[in-house]
Design a protein around this motif. Structure first.
Motif, short mmCIF file in Angstrom:
data_model
loop_
_atom_site.label_atom_id
_atom_site.label_comp_id
_atom_site.label_asym_id
_atom_site.label_seq_id
_atom_site.Cartn_x
_atom_site.Cartn_y
_atom_site.Cartn_z
N GLN A 241 0.84 -1.20 0.00
CA GLN A 241 0.00 0.00 0.00
C GLN A 241 0.88 1.25 0.00
OE1 GLN A 241 -2.94 0.06 3.10
NE2 GLN A 241 -3.24 2.25 3.00
N GLY A 242 0.49 2.22 -0.83
CA GLY A 242 1.23 3.48 -0.90
C GLY A 242 2.43 3.42 -1.83
N GLN A 243 2.36 2.56 -2.85
CA GLN A 243 3.51 2.40 -3.74
C GLN A 243 3.89 3.70 -4.45
OE1 GLN A 243 1.06 0.21 -3.30
NE2 GLN A 243 1.57 -1.85 -4.03
N SER A 244 2.92 4.53 -4.78
CA SER A 244 3.24 5.78 -5.47
C SER A 244 4.10 6.69 -4.61
CB SER A 244 1.95 6.51 -5.88
OG SER A 244 1.16 6.81 -4.74
N VAL A 245 3.80 6.74 -3.32
CA VAL A 245 4.60 7.54 -2.40
C VAL A 245 5.98 6.91 -2.23
CG1 VAL A 245 4.77 8.42 -0.04
CG2 VAL A 245 2.56 8.38 -1.19
N MET A 246 6.01 5.59 -2.12
CA MET A 246 7.30 4.89 -1.99
C MET A 246 8.20 5.20 -3.18
SD MET A 246 6.17 1.11 -0.63
CE MET A 246 5.01 0.87 0.72
N LYS A 247 7.63 5.21 -4.37
CA LYS A 247 8.43 5.48 -5.57
C LYS A 247 9.02 6.88 -5.55
CE LYS A 247 6.07 2.18 -8.61
NZ LYS A 247 5.18 1.99 -9.77
N GLU A 248 8.24 7.84 -5.08
CA GLU A 248 8.75 9.21 -4.99
C GLU A 248 9.87 9.32 -3.96
OE1 GLU A 248 5.82 12.53 -5.42
OE2 GLU A 248 4.37 10.93 -5.08
N LEU A 249 9.68 8.67 -2.83
CA LEU A 249 10.71 8.72 -1.80
C LEU A 249 12.00 8.04 -2.25
CD1 LEU A 249 8.41 7.97 1.27
CD2 LEU A 249 9.73 10.07 0.93
N ARG A 250 11.86 6.94 -2.98
CA ARG A 250 13.05 6.25 -3.50
C ARG A 250 13.70 7.07 -4.61
NH1 ARG A 250 14.31 1.16 -3.74
NH2 ARG A 250 16.24 2.17 -4.44
N ALA A 251 12.87 7.68 -5.48
CA ALA A 251 13.40 8.44 -6.61
C ALA A 251 14.22 9.64 -6.14
CB ALA A 251 12.26 8.91 -7.51
N ALA A 252 13.86 10.21 -4.99
CA ALA A 252 14.58 11.37 -4.47
C ALA A 252 16.01 11.02 -4.11
CB ALA A 252 13.85 11.92 -3.25
N ARG A 253 16.30 9.73 -3.95
CA ARG A 253 17.63 9.28 -3.56
C ARG A 253 18.45 8.78 -4.75
NH1 ARG A 253 18.81 8.45 2.02
NH2 ARG A 253 21.03 8.77 2.17
N ARG A 254 17.84 8.79 -5.94
CA ARG A 254 18.50 8.22 -7.10
C ARG A 254 18.94 9.32 -8.08
NH1 ARG A 254 15.46 4.39 -10.20
NH2 ARG A 254 17.25 2.99 -10.26
N LYS A 255 19.76 8.95 -9.05
CA LYS A 255 20.25 9.90 -10.02
C LYS A 255 19.11 10.45 -10.87
CE LYS A 255 24.87 7.88 -10.50
NZ LYS A 255 25.84 7.26 -11.45
N GLU A 256 19.22 11.69 -11.24
CA GLU A 256 18.21 12.30 -12.11
C GLU A 256 18.17 11.57 -13.44
OE1 GLU A 256 17.10 16.69 -13.97
OE2 GLU A 256 18.75 16.46 -12.55
N GLY A 257 16.96 11.24 -13.88
CA GLY A 257 16.80 10.53 -15.14
C GLY A 257 16.87 9.03 -15.04
N ALA A 258 17.07 8.49 -13.83
CA ALA A 258 17.11 7.04 -13.65
C ALA A 258 15.75 6.43 -13.97
CB ALA A 258 17.52 6.70 -12.22
N ARG A 259 15.75 5.20 -14.42
CA ARG A 259 14.49 4.54 -14.77
C ARG A 259 13.59 4.40 -13.54
NH1 ARG A 259 14.02 -0.52 -12.88
NH2 ARG A 259 15.90 -1.63 -12.20
N GLN A 260 12.29 4.30 -13.78
CA GLN A 260 11.36 4.13 -12.67
C GLN A 260 11.46 2.72 -12.11
OE1 GLN A 260 7.41 5.72 -13.23
NE2 GLN A 260 6.48 4.10 -12.02
N LEU A 261 11.46 2.63 -10.80
CA LEU A 261 11.59 1.34 -10.15
C LEU A 261 10.31 0.52 -10.26
CD1 LEU A 261 13.39 2.50 -6.88
CD2 LEU A 261 14.43 1.21 -8.76
N LYS A 262 10.47 -0.78 -10.39
CA LYS A 262 9.32 -1.68 -10.32
C LYS A 262 8.92 -1.83 -8.86
CE LYS A 262 10.96 -4.35 -14.30
NZ LYS A 262 11.40 -5.68 -14.77
N ASP A 263 7.69 -2.23 -8.63
CA ASP A 263 7.21 -2.39 -7.26
C ASP A 263 8.11 -3.32 -6.45
OD1 ASP A 263 5.18 -0.69 -7.87
OD2 ASP A 263 3.55 -2.10 -7.48
N LYS A 264 8.55 -4.40 -7.07
CA LYS A 264 9.35 -5.38 -6.34
C LYS A 264 10.74 -4.85 -5.98
CE LYS A 264 11.31 -7.82 -10.35
NZ LYS A 264 11.42 -9.15 -11.02
N GLU A 265 11.14 -3.72 -6.58
CA GLU A 265 12.45 -3.13 -6.30
C GLU A 265 12.39 -2.02 -5.26
OE1 GLU A 265 14.61 -3.48 -10.64
OE2 GLU A 265 13.06 -1.95 -10.41
#
Length: 288
Positions: free
Chosen positions: A168-192
């Protein structure tokens, strides 16, 4: 250094939304300073109502929440008992992020030389390991990442949470994870999103100030059972050596990492350990 500083600011801004209720004193205990650049909201874009999964009935949260009795068990038993349980993180706006635990590691303290409390050593950092079972032990690695552990019975014993299955809340999780990754990095899959100890802390926004909190009674983070799955059978649990402790000799070979066989969110699969363990059919219990 400039790139790291920008990443640091982005992550902190993302975390600021969920940490708005914390005191100034507690904020000083987090790894990163405040930043005004970006705010990730812990809510869905389609509705102002807190995001909730169809897996859970909000009226039954208390019924499924695990109390102190659950944590009162030896370290290895607790590490196995965690598998299939759901870690819940409640944001400041009431939104709840949920992930099912699929991988853990047991650190027994005492003679376990891979443990932070080996030989009964107590420090300011590992104090939580000596507190009552169910106490959160959050510590930094490499100066920028966090790991979340939970104390168990036994002097200085604790269980590391290694991987979660996002529920639950995968969209928020993706944003929180993306903030820690390089700009332009591919979007993470749910399992990642949560397939590693530091990744799950990022995805659920577990801050350093959660260290020494009581998982059995805290209003912002807790553990609960999943009403839609049955407990994992012993044959569904793989026992393998722990990860990243190779320098600790014989203790590195102890099979005290536990994970659900065949689950796609496990961080590292050990084929040799799986061959030595009787095969079950764990995926039937976790088939969405």
């Amino acid at each position: 250094m400039a790139g790291r500083k920008r990443k640091t600011q982005d992550l902190t801004a993302a975390a600021a939304r969920t940490q708005s209720g914390l005191s100034r004193t507690n904020r000083k205990r987090t790894l990163l300073p405040d930043s005004p650049k970006q705010t990730i909201k812990c809510e869905t874009s389609q509705s102002s109502e807190p995001e909730r999964s169809h897996y859970f009935d909000q009226n039954s949260d208390l019924q499924h929440k695990l109390g102190q009795d659950f944590f009162n068990q030896p370290c290895i038993s607790l590490a196995k008992a965690f598998l299939g349980k759901v870690l819940v993180r409640r944001c400041a706006d009431g939104t709840e992020l949920r992930g099912r635990i699929v991988e853990t590691e047991a650190y027994l303290g005492g003679e376990d030389k891979a443990s932070h409390s080996a030989g009964g050593k107590r420090t300011e950092r590992n104090t939580a390991m000596f507190m009552k079972p169910g106490t959160i032990y959050a510590y930094p690695i490499y100066g920028i990442y966090l790991c979340m552990n939970v104390s168990s019975e036994g002097e200085g014993a604790a269980v590391l949470l290694r991987s979660l299955e996002p529920l639950q809340g995968q969209s928020v999780m993706k944003e929180l994870r993306a903030a820690r990754r390089k700009e332009g990095a591919r979007q993470l899959k749910d399992k990642e999103l949560c397939n590693g100890p530091s990744k799950l802390c990022q995805a659920l926004n577990i801050p350093r100030c959660f260290d020494r909190r009581d998982l059995a009674s805290d209003p912002e983070v807790w553990l609960e059972t999943d009403p839609n799955t049955s407990p994992a059978d012993p044959q569904d649990i793989v026992s393998a050596p722990r990860i990243g402790i190779e320098s600790h000799g014989e203790w590195a070979k102890k099979p005290w990492r536990f994970y659900l066989r065949g689950h796609p969110c496990v961080s590292v699969v050990n084929r040799e350990a799986e061959r030595q363990s009787p095969s079950g059919n764990v995926m039937k219990n976790f088939d969405p």
